[in-house]
Write a protein that holds these residues in place. Structure first.
Motif, mmCIF file in Angstrom:
data_model
loop_
_atom_site.group_PDB
_atom_site.id
_atom_site.type_symbol
_atom_site.label_atom_id
_atom_site.label_comp_id
_atom_site.label_asym_id
_atom_site.label_seq_id
_atom_site.Cartn_x
_atom_site.Cartn_y
_atom_site.Cartn_z
ATOM 1 N N UNK A 5 18.614 46.338 -9.939
ATOM 2 C CA UNK A 5 18.148 47.354 -10.886
ATOM 3 C C UNK A 5 19.321 47.951 -11.668
ATOM 4 N N UNK A 6 20.440 48.167 -10.978
ATOM 5 C CA UNK A 6 21.629 48.712 -11.652
ATOM 6 C C UNK A 6 22.101 47.765 -12.753
ATOM 7 N N UNK A 7 22.046 46.475 -12.469
ATOM 8 C CA UNK A 7 22.462 45.482 -13.470
ATOM 9 C C UNK A 7 21.507 45.492 -14.673
ATOM 10 N N UNK A 8 20.221 45.622 -14.382
ATOM 11 C CA UNK A 8 19.223 45.600 -15.464
ATOM 12 C C UNK A 8 19.259 46.866 -16.311
ATOM 13 N N UNK A 9 19.507 48.030 -15.640
ATOM 14 C CA UNK A 9 19.579 49.299 -16.388
ATOM 15 C C UNK A 9 20.807 49.271 -17.289
ATOM 16 N N UNK A 10 20.600 49.485 -18.564
ATOM 17 C CA UNK A 10 21.707 49.427 -19.514
ATOM 18 C C UNK A 10 21.793 48.064 -20.159
ATOM 19 N N UNK A 52 19.420 45.301 -19.758
ATOM 20 C CA UNK A 52 18.144 44.777 -20.230
ATOM 21 C C UNK A 52 17.138 45.871 -20.541
ATOM 22 N N UNK A 53 17.302 47.035 -19.900
ATOM 23 C CA UNK A 53 16.419 48.169 -20.174
ATOM 24 C C UNK A 53 17.245 49.452 -20.164
ATOM 25 N N UNK A 54 16.855 50.375 -21.025
ATOM 26 C CA UNK A 54 17.607 51.629 -21.138
ATOM 27 C C UNK A 54 16.653 52.747 -21.513
ATOM 28 N N UNK A 99 19.843 46.438 -25.065
ATOM 29 C CA UNK A 99 18.735 46.225 -24.124
ATOM 30 C C UNK A 99 17.498 45.714 -24.846
ATOM 31 N N UNK A 100 16.668 44.996 -24.107
ATOM 32 C CA UNK A 100 15.449 44.443 -24.710
ATOM 33 C C UNK A 100 14.254 45.368 -24.531
#
Length: 345
Positions: free
Chosen positions: A89-94, A96-98, A178-179
């Motif tokens: 989740x830490x990798x995705x936050x920022x 891929x998603x923000x 982010x997407x």
């Protein structure tokens, strides 16, 4: 990329978010489902306490696992987020998603420059050097319309106006491209002119990058400006869903009617009084039986057998359109015509 144009980029299915408190279990989100395609904006609207922000913090994994129970599925580009390791989740936050938060002053550190804070996000996720991160921060400040970004990058948050701080928050959210972008009432504290500028900025950035946006607000006027589809939340549940035009032009749920009736009309007479929804949102610790809106609904008594108080209406979605209400189509048409006539006389 695992998704195609036909598959939703974000898919939430039967999401339940319950908090354990000393007084009992708070059912903050209670069975919510929706999809979001790439390049589209979903507006989530409802009063405070309806579950809007909790839904989106849960998508990002920003909840306390010790006191929060999360059930259901949250798929981002085919990847399940519910139950995913914190490192994932830490990798995705920022990356891929923000998220853009409502209060930029509270969200920015007063002890670090704007450039350092934007650059830190970029360094963490992209492994960039300090020099590269600073150059990227300047580039992002320019992109969100901050004048003289080369010098403003070294300013502290208190040296920015409210609108500029919000732009800086958007720059920070978008620094890693982010997407999925979640905007939690990002224009509430801003004046109307700056609000319009921020909305235009988000739309421009969406066109440029194809970003999927969830826009949380209690303001249907903002929804009319930015959303493609609308999800109306009440008491932790979705009570109505559809395209922006469907929900705003031909709303099906009495709660949505109430939200629209409490807004001033631009094309009607100026002396028509607004009709606020009576009562208060329900306690999610002890929600009412049946339809959660029935204690405040002027139409509950029109339904046979006290059904609204006894039986929870099912949200049936057909082609992306639906509402959770016991009124018949004939009753809905009749009452909506009366409401529309009252608003314009």
């Amino acid at each position: 990329m695992t998704s195609t144009d036909q598959q939703p980029f974000l898919s939430v299915k039967d999401l339940k978010v319950h908090f354990s408190t000393e007084d009992g279990v708070v059912k903050a989100v209670d069975g919510l489902s929706f999809d979001l395609m790439r390049g589209k904006t979903l507006g989530i609207v409802g009063e405070s306490g309806s579950g809007k922000s909790v839904t989106n913090l849960t998508i990002l994994g920003l909840h306390n696992p010790d006191s929060t129970s999360v059930e259901g599925s949250i798929e981002l580009d085919g990847q399940e987020l519910n139950g995913a390791p914190e490192k994932t989740l830490e990798h995705l936050r920022g990356n891929k998603m923000a998220m853009i938060f409502q209060d930029a002053l509270a969200s920015l550190s007063p002890y670090h420059t704007i450039g350092a804070q934007i650059g830190e996000v970029y360094r963490k996720h992209k492994g960039a050097s300090k020099k590269e991160a600073r150059e990227r921060a300047v580039e992002m400040l320019r992109r969100v319309g901050i004048p003289q970004p080369e010098s403003r990058v070294d300013n502290y948050p208190h040296e920015f106006s409210g609108g500029m701080r919000q732009r800086a928050m958007i720059a920070m959210a978008l620094v890693c491209d982010p997407e999925l972008l979640i905007a939690d009432e990002p224009t509430t504290a801003l004046d109307v002119t700056v609000q319009a500028q921020i909305m235009d900025l988000l739309k421009d950035l969406q066109r440029e990058f194809g970003t999927a946006i969830i826009f949380i607000t209690h303001d249907l006027g903002v929804i009319a400006d930015i959303a493609d589809e609308v999800l109306v939340m009440y008491g932790g549940r979705c009570v109505e869903r559809g395209t922006k035009k469907e929900v705003l032009s031909s709303p099906r749920h009495p709660y949505t009617w109430g939200l629209l009736s409490s807004m001033p009309s631009l094309d009607g007479p100026v002396d028509v009084p607004l009709n606020p929804i009576p009562g208060s949102p329900p306690s999610l610790l002890n929600p009412p039986s049946g339809c959660r809106f029935h204690p405040r609904c002027a139409f509950a008594e029109k339904v046979d057998g006290n059904r609204c108080a006894k039986e929870s209406p099912v949200l049936e979605i057909t082609n992306g359109r639906g509402s959770a209400c016991h009124l018949t189509d004939e009753q809905r048409t009749e009452y909506l015509a009366d409401l529309t006539a009252a608003k314009h006389h």
